[in-house]
Scaffold this motif. Structure first.
Motif, PDB file in Angstrom:
ATOM      1  N   GLU A  50       0.835  -1.209   0.000  1.00  0.00           N
ATOM      2  CA  GLU A  50       0.000   0.000   0.000  1.00  0.00           C
ATOM      3  C   GLU A  50       0.870   1.258   0.000  1.00  0.00           C
ATOM      4  OE1 GLU A  50      -2.734   1.969   3.342  1.00  0.00           O
ATOM      5  OE2 GLU A  50      -3.427  -0.019   2.722  1.00  0.00           O
ATOM      6  N   LEU A  51       1.922   1.246   0.807  1.00  0.00           N
ATOM      7  CA  LEU A  51       2.840   2.392   0.847  1.00  0.00           C
ATOM      8  C   LEU A  51       3.508   2.601  -0.508  1.00  0.00           C
ATOM      9  CD1 LEU A  51       4.570   1.819   4.312  1.00  0.00           C
ATOM     10  CD2 LEU A  51       2.787   3.492   3.766  1.00  0.00           C
ATOM     11  N   ALA A  52       3.859   1.502  -1.173  1.00  0.00           N
ATOM     12  CA  ALA A  52       4.486   1.603  -2.501  1.00  0.00           C
ATOM     13  C   ALA A  52       3.502   2.188  -3.516  1.00  0.00           C
ATOM     14  CB  ALA A  52       4.976   0.230  -2.949  1.00  0.00           C
ATOM     15  N   ARG A  53       2.250   1.741  -3.467  1.00  0.00           N
ATOM     16  CA  ARG A  53       1.229   2.283  -4.375  1.00  0.00           C
ATOM     17  C   ARG A  53       1.026   3.775  -4.149  1.00  0.00           C
ATOM     18  NH1 ARG A  53      -1.357  -2.494  -3.087  1.00  0.00           N
ATOM     19  NH2 ARG A  53      -2.649  -1.446  -1.546  1.00  0.00           N
ATOM     20  N   ASP A  54       1.166   4.199  -2.896  1.00  0.00           N
ATOM     21  CA  ASP A  54       0.969   5.616  -2.552  1.00  0.00           C
ATOM     22  C   ASP A  54       2.228   6.453  -2.752  1.00  0.00           C
ATOM     23  OD1 ASP A  54      -1.625   4.969  -1.899  1.00  0.00           O
ATOM     24  OD2 ASP A  54      -1.268   4.931   0.266  1.00  0.00           O
ATOM     25  N   GLY A  55       3.311   5.831  -3.238  1.00  0.00           N
ATOM     26  CA  GLY A  55       4.533   6.557  -3.544  1.00  0.00           C
ATOM     27  C   GLY A  55       5.449   6.836  -2.362  1.00  0.00           C
ATOM     28  N   GLY A  61      12.423  -0.749  -2.389  1.00  0.00           N
ATOM     29  CA  GLY A  61      12.088  -0.902  -0.981  1.00  0.00           C
ATOM     30  C   GLY A  61      12.562   0.219  -0.079  1.00  0.00           C
ATOM     31  N   THR A  62      13.211   1.224  -0.632  1.00  0.00           N
ATOM     32  CA  THR A  62      13.655   2.337   0.200  1.00  0.00           C
ATOM     33  C   THR A  62      12.500   3.292   0.471  1.00  0.00           C
ATOM     34  OG1 THR A  62      14.381   3.598  -1.735  1.00  0.00           O
ATOM     35  CG2 THR A  62      16.043   2.250  -0.628  1.00  0.00           C
ATOM     36  N   VAL A  63      12.562   3.911   1.614  1.00  0.00           N
ATOM     37  CA  VAL A  63      11.523   4.849   2.028  1.00  0.00           C
ATOM     38  C   VAL A  63      11.787   6.192   1.363  1.00  0.00           C
ATOM     39  CG1 VAL A  63      10.476   6.004   4.000  1.00  0.00           C
ATOM     40  CG2 VAL A  63      11.287   3.654   4.235  1.00  0.00           C
ATOM     41  N   THR A  64      10.816   6.700   0.627  1.00  0.00           N
ATOM     42  CA  THR A  64      10.972   7.999  -0.042  1.00  0.00           C
ATOM     43  C   THR A  64      10.442   9.145   0.808  1.00  0.00           C
ATOM     44  OG1 THR A  64       8.878   7.709  -1.209  1.00  0.00           O
ATOM     45  CG2 THR A  64      10.877   6.993  -2.354  1.00  0.00           C
ATOM     46  N   ASP A  65       9.521   8.843   1.715  1.00  0.00           N
ATOM     47  CA  ASP A  65       8.944   9.875   2.577  1.00  0.00           C
ATOM     48  C   ASP A  65       8.746   9.301   3.980  1.00  0.00           C
ATOM     49  OD1 ASP A  65       7.584  11.931   3.799  1.00  0.00           O
ATOM     50  OD2 ASP A  65       6.120  12.171   2.178  1.00  0.00           O
ATOM     51  N   PRO A  66       9.800   9.315   4.813  1.00  0.00           N
ATOM     52  CA  PRO A  66       9.696   8.723   6.154  1.00  0.00           C
ATOM     53  C   PRO A  66       8.572   9.325   7.002  1.00  0.00           C
ATOM     54  CG  PRO A  66      11.981   9.265   5.644  1.00  0.00           C
ATOM     55  CD  PRO A  66      11.142   9.845   4.555  1.00  0.00           C
ATOM     56  N   GLY A  67       8.383  10.624   6.901  1.00  0.00           N
ATOM     57  CA  GLY A  67       7.322  11.269   7.681  1.00  0.00           C
ATOM     58  C   GLY A  67       5.945  10.746   7.319  1.00  0.00           C
ATOM     59  N   ALA A  68       5.716  10.507   6.034  1.00  0.00           N
ATOM     60  CA  ALA A  68       4.429   9.977   5.588  1.00  0.00           C
ATOM     61  C   ALA A  68       4.231   8.538   6.068  1.00  0.00           C
ATOM     62  CB  ALA A  68       4.318  10.055   4.068  1.00  0.00           C
ATOM     63  N   VAL A  69       5.316   7.764   6.105  1.00  0.00           N
ATOM     64  CA  VAL A  69       5.222   6.388   6.600  1.00  0.00           C
ATOM     65  C   VAL A  69       4.864   6.397   8.087  1.00  0.00           C
ATOM     66  CG1 VAL A  69       6.495   4.242   7.034  1.00  0.00           C
ATOM     67  CG2 VAL A  69       6.770   5.442   4.858  1.00  0.00           C
ATOM     68  N   VAL A  70       5.529   7.243   8.850  1.00  0.00           N
ATOM     69  CA  VAL A  70       5.227   7.353  10.282  1.00  0.00           C
ATOM     70  C   VAL A  70       3.767   7.752  10.475  1.00  0.00           C
ATOM     71  CG1 VAL A  70       5.723   8.658  12.393  1.00  0.00           C
ATOM     72  CG2 VAL A  70       7.606   7.856  10.948  1.00  0.00           C
ATOM     73  N   ALA A  71       3.303   8.724   9.723  1.00  0.00           N
ATOM     74  CA  ALA A  71       1.907   9.169   9.830  1.00  0.00           C
ATOM     75  C   ALA A  71       0.942   8.044   9.450  1.00  0.00           C
ATOM     76  CB  ALA A  71       1.677  10.390   8.952  1.00  0.00           C
ATOM     77  N   ALA A  72       1.278   7.283   8.416  1.00  0.00           N
ATOM     78  CA  ALA A  72       0.410   6.183   7.977  1.00  0.00           C
ATOM     79  C   ALA A  72       0.315   5.099   9.045  1.00  0.00           C
ATOM     80  CB  ALA A  72       0.920   5.597   6.665  1.00  0.00           C
ATOM     81  N   VAL A  73       1.435   4.770   9.678  1.00  0.00           N
ATOM     82  CA  VAL A  73       1.415   3.764  10.749  1.00  0.00           C
ATOM     83  C   VAL A  73       0.602   4.281  11.934  1.00  0.00           C
ATOM     84  CG1 VAL A  73       2.835   2.538  12.450  1.00  0.00           C
ATOM     85  CG2 VAL A  73       3.589   2.670  10.072  1.00  0.00           C
ATOM     86  N   ASN A  74       0.865   5.504  12.341  1.00  0.00           N
ATOM     87  CA  ASN A  74       0.181   6.068  13.512  1.00  0.00           C
ATOM     88  C   ASN A  74      -1.305   6.292  13.287  1.00  0.00           C
ATOM     89  OD1 ASN A  74       2.524   6.077  15.030  1.00  0.00           O
ATOM     90  ND2 ASN A  74       3.068   8.154  14.430  1.00  0.00           N
ATOM     91  N   SER A  75      -1.717   6.469  12.030  1.00  0.00           N
ATOM     92  CA  SER A  75      -3.130   6.719  11.750  1.00  0.00           C
ATOM     93  C   SER A  75      -3.974   5.446  11.760  1.00  0.00           C
ATOM     94  CB  SER A  75      -3.281   7.414  10.396  1.00  0.00           C
ATOM     95  OG  SER A  75      -2.994   6.510   9.341  1.00  0.00           O
ATOM     96  N   GLN A  76      -3.330   4.279  11.804  1.00  0.00           N
ATOM     97  CA  GLN A  76      -4.053   3.004  11.757  1.00  0.00           C
ATOM     98  C   GLN A  76      -3.594   2.073  12.873  1.00  0.00           C
ATOM     99  OE1 GLN A  76      -4.318   1.398   7.678  1.00  0.00           O
ATOM    100  NE2 GLN A  76      -3.108   3.184   7.082  1.00  0.00           N
ATOM    101  N   PRO A  77      -3.736   2.468  14.130  1.00  0.00           N
ATOM    102  CA  PRO A  77      -3.183   1.662  15.223  1.00  0.00           C
ATOM    103  C   PRO A  77      -3.783   0.259  15.339  1.00  0.00           C
ATOM    104  CG  PRO A  77      -4.604   3.387  16.089  1.00  0.00           C
ATOM    105  CD  PRO A  77      -4.454   3.639  14.622  1.00  0.00           C
ATOM    106  N   GLY A 101      13.789  -4.899   3.801  1.00  0.00           N
ATOM    107  CA  GLY A 101      13.780  -3.529   3.295  1.00  0.00           C
ATOM    108  C   GLY A 101      13.679  -2.533   4.426  1.00  0.00           C
ATOM    109  N   GLY A 102      14.113  -1.329   4.131  1.00  0.00           N
ATOM    110  CA  GLY A 102      14.101  -0.272   5.127  1.00  0.00           C
ATOM    111  C   GLY A 102      12.723   0.058   5.638  1.00  0.00           C
ATOM    112  N   VAL A 103      11.731  -0.023   4.774  1.00  0.00           N
ATOM    113  CA  VAL A 103      10.377   0.305   5.202  1.00  0.00           C
ATOM    114  C   VAL A 103       9.865  -0.734   6.198  1.00  0.00           C
ATOM    115  CG1 VAL A 103       9.129  -0.828   3.315  1.00  0.00           C
ATOM    116  CG2 VAL A 103       8.128   1.131   4.462  1.00  0.00           C
ATOM    117  N   ALA A 104      10.187  -2.000   6.023  1.00  0.00           N
ATOM    118  CA  ALA A 104       9.749  -3.038   6.965  1.00  0.00           C
ATOM    119  C   ALA A 104      10.368  -2.803   8.334  1.00  0.00           C
ATOM    120  CB  ALA A 104      10.113  -4.425   6.438  1.00  0.00           C
TER     121      ALA A 104
END
Length: 114
Positions: A50-55, A61-77, A101-104
């Motif tokens: 899902e994160l890959a589809r959202d860019g 597998g590298t994270v292009t937007d770490p802040g967005a990944v953190v927000a995505a994780v925190n928004s779906q506890p 991968g770094g995102v995992a």
């Protein structure tokens, strides 16, 4: 600390300070079953896709937007129930060996075991 999967249990190396040196013990706990570990891996893979589809994750597998990944994780506890149980059971390295991968690594670091 490294975890490994054998049969239907997850074990890991545990290091304890004994005097002036570390003593290693191998723990074969009643951690997550193979089915629970598979469910955790499936949750993480689904989220990474899902994160890959959202860019937020590049094709390598590298994270292009770490802040967005953190927000995505925190928004779906509540989304990471199986992953949370596996991490609480000591299976972090086992999960990361299946989903590399770094995102995992970032997602597993953000998900808080209960």
């Amino acid at each position: 600390m490294s975890d490994f999967v054998y049969g239907d249990k997850v074990g890991g190396n545990q290091y304890k300070q004994v005097g002036d040196h570390n003593q290693q013990t191998v723990t074969h706990s009643n951690g997550p079953t193979r089915a629970e570990l598979d469910a955790a891996v499936a949750e993480l893979r689904s989220f990474v896709a899902e994160l890959a589809r959202d860019g937020m994750v590049a094709s390598d597998g590298t994270v292009t937007d770490p802040g967005a990944v953190v927000a995505a994780v925190n928004s779906q506890p509540g989304r990471f129930q199986a992953l949370t149980r596996a991490l609480a059971g000591g299976a972090r390295d086992a999960v990361l060996s299946a989903v590399q991968g770094g995102v995992a690594a970032l997602v597993t670091a953000l998900v808080r075991p209960m």
